[in-house]
Design a protein around this motif. Structure first.
Motif, mmCIF file in Angstrom:
data_model
loop_
_atom_site.group_PDB
_atom_site.id
_atom_site.type_symbol
_atom_site.label_atom_id
_atom_site.label_comp_id
_atom_site.label_asym_id
_atom_site.label_seq_id
_atom_site.Cartn_x
_atom_site.Cartn_y
_atom_site.Cartn_z
ATOM 1 N N TRP A 23 35.405 40.749 44.832
ATOM 2 C CA TRP A 23 34.564 41.934 45.048
ATOM 3 C C TRP A 23 35.342 43.043 45.736
ATOM 4 N N VAL A 24 36.070 42.687 46.798
ATOM 5 C CA VAL A 24 36.835 43.687 47.557
ATOM 6 C C VAL A 24 37.891 44.336 46.669
ATOM 7 N N THR A 25 38.589 43.516 45.890
ATOM 8 C CA THR A 25 39.655 44.050 45.035
ATOM 9 C C THR A 25 39.103 44.985 43.976
ATOM 10 N N LEU A 26 38.003 44.602 43.341
ATOM 11 C CA LEU A 26 37.394 45.478 42.344
ATOM 12 C C LEU A 26 36.930 46.783 42.979
ATOM 13 N N GLY A 27 36.380 46.701 44.192
ATOM 14 C CA GLY A 27 35.979 47.921 44.886
ATOM 15 C C GLY A 27 37.159 48.824 45.175
ATOM 16 N N LEU A 28 38.264 48.241 45.596
ATOM 17 C CA LEU A 28 39.464 49.034 45.870
ATOM 18 C C LEU A 28 40.036 49.626 44.589
ATOM 19 N N ARG A 76 32.007 32.772 41.833
ATOM 20 C CA ARG A 76 30.773 33.510 42.053
ATOM 21 C C ARG A 76 30.996 34.985 41.750
ATOM 22 N N GLY A 77 29.911 35.738 41.732
ATOM 23 C CA GLY A 77 30.012 37.171 41.536
ATOM 24 C C GLY A 77 30.665 37.518 40.216
ATOM 25 N N PRO A 78 31.680 38.383 40.221
ATOM 26 C CA PRO A 78 32.357 38.756 38.972
ATOM 27 C C PRO A 78 32.907 37.557 38.209
ATOM 28 N N VAL A 131 40.737 28.443 32.486
ATOM 29 C CA VAL A 131 40.233 29.247 33.601
ATOM 30 C C VAL A 131 39.378 30.348 32.984
ATOM 31 N N ARG A 132 38.105 30.081 32.839
ATOM 32 C CA ARG A 132 37.224 30.937 32.057
ATOM 33 C C ARG A 132 37.117 32.365 32.598
ATOM 34 N N PRO A 133 37.078 32.579 33.918
ATOM 35 C CA PRO A 133 37.012 33.974 34.382
ATOM 36 C C PRO A 133 38.197 34.819 33.916
ATOM 37 N N LEU A 134 39.371 34.213 33.789
ATOM 38 C CA LEU A 134 40.528 34.977 33.324
ATOM 39 C C LEU A 134 40.435 35.257 31.831
ATOM 40 N N SER A 167 35.926 34.527 45.793
ATOM 41 C CA SER A 167 34.872 35.360 45.207
ATOM 42 C C SER A 167 34.695 36.648 45.997
ATOM 43 N N ARG A 168 34.724 36.536 47.328
ATOM 44 C CA ARG A 168 34.623 37.748 48.160
ATOM 45 C C ARG A 168 35.827 38.650 47.945
ATOM 46 N N LEU A 169 37.009 38.047 47.837
ATOM 47 C CA LEU A 169 38.215 38.846 47.603
ATOM 48 C C LEU A 169 38.145 39.566 46.262
#
Length: 443
Positions: free
Chosen positions: A298-303, A344-346, A52-55, A294-296
């Motif tokens: 973004w939201v989590t990083l913002g929080l 996607r994204g991060p 799981v490359r993002p991790l 992917s949207r979650l």
């Protein structure tokens, strides 16, 4: 750092295919329409053992968070302007010790992803030994080298240079032969309520703590494995709730430290990571799921960023502690679970080659950065030409920071990976010799 902190999703025990012992649930049957066909063909973490490359990439940023936290203590006006209390990034820098907790959640997730299907169904001394040996092969060689080398340096500073406090720790470590033997077993922290002065390399306390989680895993895995069919909402609430005691402690006192806080942090963070894996392991990674994850993310990083700046806005506690932003610990399980499914994204950034390689060298980076920084701080103290704010210190201080990443890369290439492969071949060869016709097992 922190962290293995420190398993990687490319370090797998199981051969390609579904994780042994954790068979995926009843597979989805083809349905009418495009969505049904996509659902039926989508892979899951339980059926796809690939990295799981993002991790893995996230480990780089967790380690860098810890590195920057320690780097802020480097004397110098420009460092203070860049990272100190008047800096716009101070809220993030001052909470860098939380990178250790992020490592713990990551480690629990990856250890479950890699080993739970082997270790969890029933207790087996042989399987337990192979799991523990695989962990020793991964974390011990570079740990032993850096610890021994830095301990020798501290002895020289203490005995030859006459410095009674050679280490930049509030409590000076014991540099005796007996202490070295204790360091080499990675158990130096287990019976101490506080981690100051316990490890020769300051951040290595977290490695001793994580080694305890590994030693216990053959037993705790028996429980985790039997939780795999629990409702996802229950597992999710439990994963977040486990992070709450330390998070609330940070918010109320500005510090994650208390007697045996190291035990609370590793046991809760590691367990939360395992539970997150149980939540997401059978979710089909359809386009819709990946997009939502992917949207979650973004939201989590913002929080998380909002929580760090909110904590910083509360001001320092009476004792000077300023880690109220540690309330964001509650979001670490959410972040790890979202990234495990996102693309996607991060997640796309974290899956790039440079980030993944950074994640793979993150363990060496976590170990080596403080010895390198402490060596530089000693030079700055003892030699006038290198004193804070001198021309040489202004030029060389960022070089030392970057050198920690270069040295971590070299340690990974020349020590960590070669030693791991050599140690694993020893036991693989013995198993192959004693059991003709049976594969020696994965690397």
């Amino acid at each position: 750092m922190a962290p293995e902190p420190h398993a990687s999703t490319h370090d797998r025990l199981a051969a390609p295919g579904p994780a042994p012992g954790i068979a995926p649930g009843p597979g989805p049957t083809p349905e009418r329409g495009k969505l049904g066909v996509e659902f039926a063909s989508a892979s899951t973490l339980a059926s796809d053992p690939s990295e799981v490359r993002p991790l893995t990439g996230l480990r780089l940023f967790a380690a860098a968070w810890v590195v920057v936290f320690h780097f802020q203590f480097t004397p110098g006006d420009w460092v203070d302007r860049l990272l100190g209390e008047r800096s716009p990034v101070f809220a993030v820098v001052t909470t860098g010790a939380l990178g250790v907790d992020l490592f713990y959640v990551l480690s629990g997730f990856v250890i479950a992803f890699t080993y739970l299907g082997k270790v969890g169904p029933r207790f087996s001394p042989g399987v337990s030994w192979r799991f523990l040996w695989a962990r020793v092969c991964r974390i011990w060689p570079v740990y032993a080298l850096v610890t021994t080398a830095f301990g020798a340096y501290l002895l020289v500073v203490k005995l030859r240079l006459g410095d009674p406090s050679p280490a930049y720790q509030n409590v000076q470590p014991d540099l005796s032969l007996g202490s070295w033997l204790h360091q080499m077993t990675m158990t130096q922290l287990w019976f101490h309520p506080w981690h100051d002065g316990v490890s020769w390399v300051g951040p290595a306390w977290s490695i001793s703590a994580e080694w305890l989680a590994y030693v216990l895993f053959p037993l705790t895995a028996l429980v985790f494995y039997r939780m795999r069919h629990w409702p996802r909402p229950v597992l999710g609430v439990l994963a977040v709730a486990l992070m709450a005691p330390v998070a609330v402690k940070c918010l109320n006192t500005g510090s994650p430290y208390f007697a045996f806080s190291w035990a609370a942090r590793i046991l809760t963070g590691f367990t939360a990571g395992v539970l997150v894996y149980l939540i997401v392991r059978e979710i089909p990674r359809t386009a819709r799921v990946r997009s939502a994850a992917s949207r979650l993310t973004w939201v989590t990083l913002g929080l998380i960023l909002a929580g760090l700046y909110y904590g910083e806005s509360l001001g320092a506690a009476p004792d000077g502690s300023s880690e109220q932003g540690g309330i964001v610990l509650l979001l670490f399980p959410v972040l790890v679970g979202a990234l495990a499914l996102a693309d996607r994204g991060p997640a796309r950034l974290l899956a790039t080659g440079w980030a993944v390689h950074g994640g793979r060298i993150s363990y060496s980076l976590y170990l080596v950065h403080v010895p390198l920084f402490e060596l530089w701080w000693t030079v700055m103290e003892r030699f006038p030409a290198f004193r804070a704010n001198s021309a040489l210190s202004v030029v060389l201080t960022p070089v030392v920071f970057l050198a920690s990443f270069v040295l971590a890369h070299l340690l990974f290439r020349l020590v960590e990976e070669p030693a791991r492969r050599t140690m694993r071949r020893v036991t693989s060869g013995r198993r192959a010799k004693s059991a003709p016709g049976v594969g020696a097992g994965p690397a």
